[in-house]
Design a protein around this motif. Structure first.
Motif, PDB file in Angstrom:
ATOM      1  N   TRP A 458      16.558  15.933   9.195  1.00  0.00           N
ATOM      2  CA  TRP A 458      17.798  16.250   8.488  1.00  0.00           C
ATOM      3  C   TRP A 458      17.571  17.418   7.532  1.00  0.00           C
ATOM      4  O   TRP A 458      16.453  17.686   7.110  1.00  0.00           O
ATOM      5  N   VAL A 485      20.658  22.821  15.229  1.00  0.00           N
ATOM      6  CA  VAL A 485      21.452  22.156  16.269  1.00  0.00           C
ATOM      7  C   VAL A 485      21.154  22.847  17.592  1.00  0.00           C
ATOM      8  O   VAL A 485      21.547  23.998  17.808  1.00  0.00           O
ATOM      9  N   VAL A 510      22.745  19.160   8.542  1.00  0.00           N
ATOM     10  CA  VAL A 510      22.243  19.057   9.915  1.00  0.00           C
ATOM     11  C   VAL A 510      21.443  17.766  10.036  1.00  0.00           C
ATOM     12  O   VAL A 510      20.711  17.386   9.111  1.00  0.00           O
ATOM     13  N   ILE A 531      23.422  17.128  15.421  1.00  0.00           N
ATOM     14  CA  ILE A 531      24.760  17.331  14.885  1.00  0.00           C
ATOM     15  C   ILE A 531      24.645  18.054  13.552  1.00  0.00           C
ATOM     16  O   ILE A 531      23.695  17.835  12.801  1.00  0.00           O
ATOM     17  N   GLY A 532      25.609  18.962  13.262  1.00  0.00           N
ATOM     18  CA  GLY A 532      25.540  19.647  11.986  1.00  0.00           C
ATOM     19  C   GLY A 532      26.405  20.886  11.941  1.00  0.00           C
ATOM     20  O   GLY A 532      26.995  21.297  12.945  1.00  0.00           O
ATOM     21  N   TYR A 533      26.443  21.492  10.748  1.00  0.00           N
ATOM     22  CA  TYR A 533      27.218  22.716  10.563  1.00  0.00           C
ATOM     23  C   TYR A 533      26.888  23.339   9.224  1.00  0.00           C
ATOM     24  O   TYR A 533      26.367  22.700   8.311  1.00  0.00           O
ATOM     25  N   PHE A 535      29.036  25.244   6.208  1.00  0.00           N
ATOM     26  CA  PHE A 535      30.456  25.119   5.911  1.00  0.00           C
ATOM     27  C   PHE A 535      30.753  25.514   4.467  1.00  0.00           C
ATOM     28  O   PHE A 535      29.868  25.546   3.610  1.00  0.00           O
ATOM     29  N   GLU A 540      35.591  20.924   7.651  1.00  0.00           N
ATOM     30  CA  GLU A 540      35.487  21.775   8.833  1.00  0.00           C
ATOM     31  C   GLU A 540      34.798  21.017   9.971  1.00  0.00           C
ATOM     32  O   GLU A 540      33.991  20.121   9.751  1.00  0.00           O
ATOM     33  N   VAL A 542      32.304  19.812  12.889  1.00  0.00           N
ATOM     34  CA  VAL A 542      30.865  19.907  13.098  1.00  0.00           C
ATOM     35  C   VAL A 542      30.582  20.313  14.537  1.00  0.00           C
ATOM     36  O   VAL A 542      31.461  20.285  15.401  1.00  0.00           O
ATOM     37  N   SER A 543      29.358  20.707  14.799  1.00  0.00           N
ATOM     38  CA  SER A 543      28.921  21.067  16.144  1.00  0.00           C
ATOM     39  C   SER A 543      27.864  20.074  16.600  1.00  0.00           C
ATOM     40  O   SER A 543      27.004  19.653  15.815  1.00  0.00           O
ATOM     41  N   ARG A 544      27.920  19.706  17.879  1.00  0.00           N
ATOM     42  CA  ARG A 544      27.000  18.720  18.421  1.00  0.00           C
ATOM     43  C   ARG A 544      26.268  19.295  19.623  1.00  0.00           C
ATOM     44  O   ARG A 544      26.810  20.081  20.400  1.00  0.00           O
ATOM     45  N   ASP A 568      30.353  21.203  21.897  1.00  0.00           N
ATOM     46  CA  ASP A 568      31.597  21.651  21.272  1.00  0.00           C
ATOM     47  C   ASP A 568      31.911  23.107  21.589  1.00  0.00           C
ATOM     48  O   ASP A 568      32.599  23.781  20.818  1.00  0.00           O
TER      49      ASP A 568
END
Length: 584
Positions: A458, A485, A510, A531-533, A535, A540, A542-544, A568
């Motif tokens: 993380w 990610v 993340v 998973i994370g972003y 921002f 907003e 997130v992207s996976r 995504d």
């Protein structure tokens, strides 16, 4: 348990001459079998080692008479073999018979009950009687009342007490009493073992035999003081510290007990220095950086005070850098140093460009298992994000705390890593902007079973006090890539401008979960989900990313080859990720 062995190469022939005389000769081609029933494990092994018939069975000139003589000894030899294990009432039934192939010697053994210990008087006399190390050692003894008498345990106890005495500095220790009394009528044993430890010696002067460094600096590596009680582990600690210093390639430590004066032992340390200059070259490839090459030069011993200089040139497809640092050992040279740095770098990704020049000074210290670095940097950066170019001058004080929990960082079964980075700038101190940035990252590895590992990762970050447009590229957060990610390009995730260009964010979140399973030798397979972003607004999207990979353990760390799908992105495209390095 039944044990049997066979041997060829001899037989027996009989000839009667003059009525009663038995002449013995060897006749090749027959076999001798030896069978032992009733024993197993160490008792069986020792019985075989004691048996003369077993030891002589391969002799080419073995005769029938010799076999019978050896067989007659066997019962007593087996009984003798069992006594070191406390079996003093063994009974052995033996038989020697002919077979169509030759001979068979059979021994049926009843080892009988082990001889119990009814008295165990094991003690340390003198000043050592109050030493906690001896007290703890005596608690671990296997010679307790009611336990069977095993002679090997008795000898091991003597050796352990002697070794502990030497390690703790009781160099005059002697056994004033060491005896085992066996009463076969009562079938019991008594042990009396008295170690007269004598006076514990103390450390005298530590003398260094070398010409490379100042003796005052080397004395700072010594983990004990003159006059402290002698402890062998302190000498091992000193040896490890001097080898880890990278000043010496060989360290030999000799306590001079023969030169002791009033129980004070001088210690001689013989040092062989390394070559003062070291050159390094490296080649590599990663999907984030592309192909890369590096070259470095290190001057490991500039002066007797232990100063060092190191420089490195690194070139890759997205980043080029030239760096130099000058380090000075300070209070504790094993863990503390003052470092001056200079670096010029250029990095160009799909989302940003940064040309960065940095001068800095830092104090690095190790507090228990934590390593902390207090620093201040003067930084000038020319950056461009989404077509907007800016020049920023910053004065950045900061602190970093790091810790790793692991015994082997290259192949971790269970371990953790934690990093905390806090830095910022202030217009009142001469920076173009004021801000405070915090970043906390961790990685955790668990092995629920021998072939499997669960890996969690993380990364959290936040910048306060400035808008995204004010921050240079190096101080913005982006996501995506091998260590972020997977399934997305390096630093391709973040807030966008009106034209859809990624401009980075003031915050980062993340997380990743992975299961790795070893299926053959150094090879493992993995399944993962990221998973994370980056921002500005937590709301907003997130992207996976998810996928699978192959792992190969090398001498420099784990080679990871991953195929990840961007969950995504339109069409859910796949992306290859390649990276090599230690687990933590």
């Amino acid at each position: 348990m039944f044990f049997t062995t066979s041997c060829s190469n001899f037989s027996f022939a009989r000839s009667l001459v003059a009525g009663t005389t038995l002449l013995t000769t060897s006749v090749f081609g027959a076999t001798l079998e030896i069978a032992i029933e009733g024993l197993d494990g160490p008792l069986l092994d020792n019985a075989r080692a004691y048996l003369s018939i077993e030891q002589n069975r391969d002799l080419p000139d073995l005769t029938e008479l010799r076999v019978r003589l050896l067989h007659e000894r066997a019962a007593d030899e087996i009984a003798q073999a069992l006594r070191p294990f406390g079996h003093y009432r063994a009974s052995v039934t033996s038989e020697l018979a002919t077979t169509p192939e030759g001979w068979r010697a059979s021994y049926r053994v009843d080892p009988g009950p082990p001889l119990p210990i009814t008295e165990a008087d094991v003690r340390v006399l003198g000043p050592g009687a109050d030493d906690p190390a001896f007290t703890e050692e005596l608690k671990q003894l296997r010679l307790g009342i009611g336990k069977p008498l095993v002679h090997a345990d008795y000898e091991r106890t003597k050796q352990r007490l002697q070794r502990l005495a030497a390690e703790r500095g009781y160099f005059d220790a002697r056994f004033s009493v060491h005896e085992i009394t066996i009463d076969l009528e009562r079938y019991q044993a008594a042990i009396r073992l008295h170690l007269d430890a004598g006076v514990r010696y103390r450390f005298g002067a530590t003398r260094f035999d070398q010409q490379a460094l100042d003796d005052q600096l080397l004395q700072k590596y010594v983990p004990y003081r003159q006059g402290d009680p002698f402890e062998g582990s302190d000498l091992l600690d000193l040896q490890s510290a001097l080898l880890d210093s990278d000043y010496f390639k060989d360290v030999r430590i000799v306590p001079r007990s023969e030169q002791a004066v009033e129980q004070s032992i001088p210690v001689d340390v013989e040092l062989t220095p390394v070559s003062p200059h070291r050159y390094t070259f490296g080649l590599g490839y990663g999907t984030d950086t592309g192909a890369r090459i590096s070259a470095g030069w290190e001057w490991r011993r500039i002066n007797p005070e232990g100063h060092r200089f190191k420089s490195e040139l690194a070139v890759s497809e997205i980043r080029n850098s030239l760096s130099a640092n000058y380090s000075i050992p300070i209070k504790n040279p094993r863990t503390d140093r003052l470092v001056f740095t200079a670096e010029h770098s250029e990095e160009e990704t799909d989302t940003s460009f940064s040309r960065l020049t940095t001068l800095g000074a830092a104090i690095e210290r190790a507090k228990t298992a934590w390593r902390q670095t207090w620093s201040v940097k003067l930084q000038r950066e020319i950056s461009e994000v989404a077509g907007v170019r800016q020049a920023t001058d910053l004065i950045l004080p900061g602190v970093v705390w790091q810790r790793v929990w692991a015994t082997d960082r290259l192949d971790v079964r269970n371990g953790h890593r934690l990093l905390i980075d806090l830095h910022g700038g202030s217009e009142a101190l001469g920076s173009d902007i004021s801000f405070l940035q915090t970043r906390i990252a961790g990685k955790h590895i668990f092995s629920p079973w021998e072939a499997g590992r669960l890996i969690g990762r993380w990364d959290l970050g936040h910048t306060a006090g400035a808008d995204i447009g004010e921050l240079p590229a190096s101080q913005r957060f982006f996501a995506g890539g091998d260590q972020s990610v997977r399934g997305y390009r390096y630093q391709s995730l973040g807030p966008t401008d009106a034209g859809g260009n990624v401009i980075g964010g003031i915050s980062l979140a993340v997380a990743s979960i992975e299961y790795e399973h070893r299926f053959k030798g150094r090879w493992s397979g993995a399944l993962f989900y990221d998973i994370g972003y980056a921002f500005d607004d937590p709301g907003e999207p997130v992207s996976r990313g998810a996928g699978f990979g192959l792992r190969w353990r090398t001498a420099i760390g784990l080679l990871r080859v991953d195929l990840a799908q961007a969950l995504d992105r339109d069409g859910n495209p796949w992306r290859l990720h390649l990276v090599i390095g230690p687990d933590l």
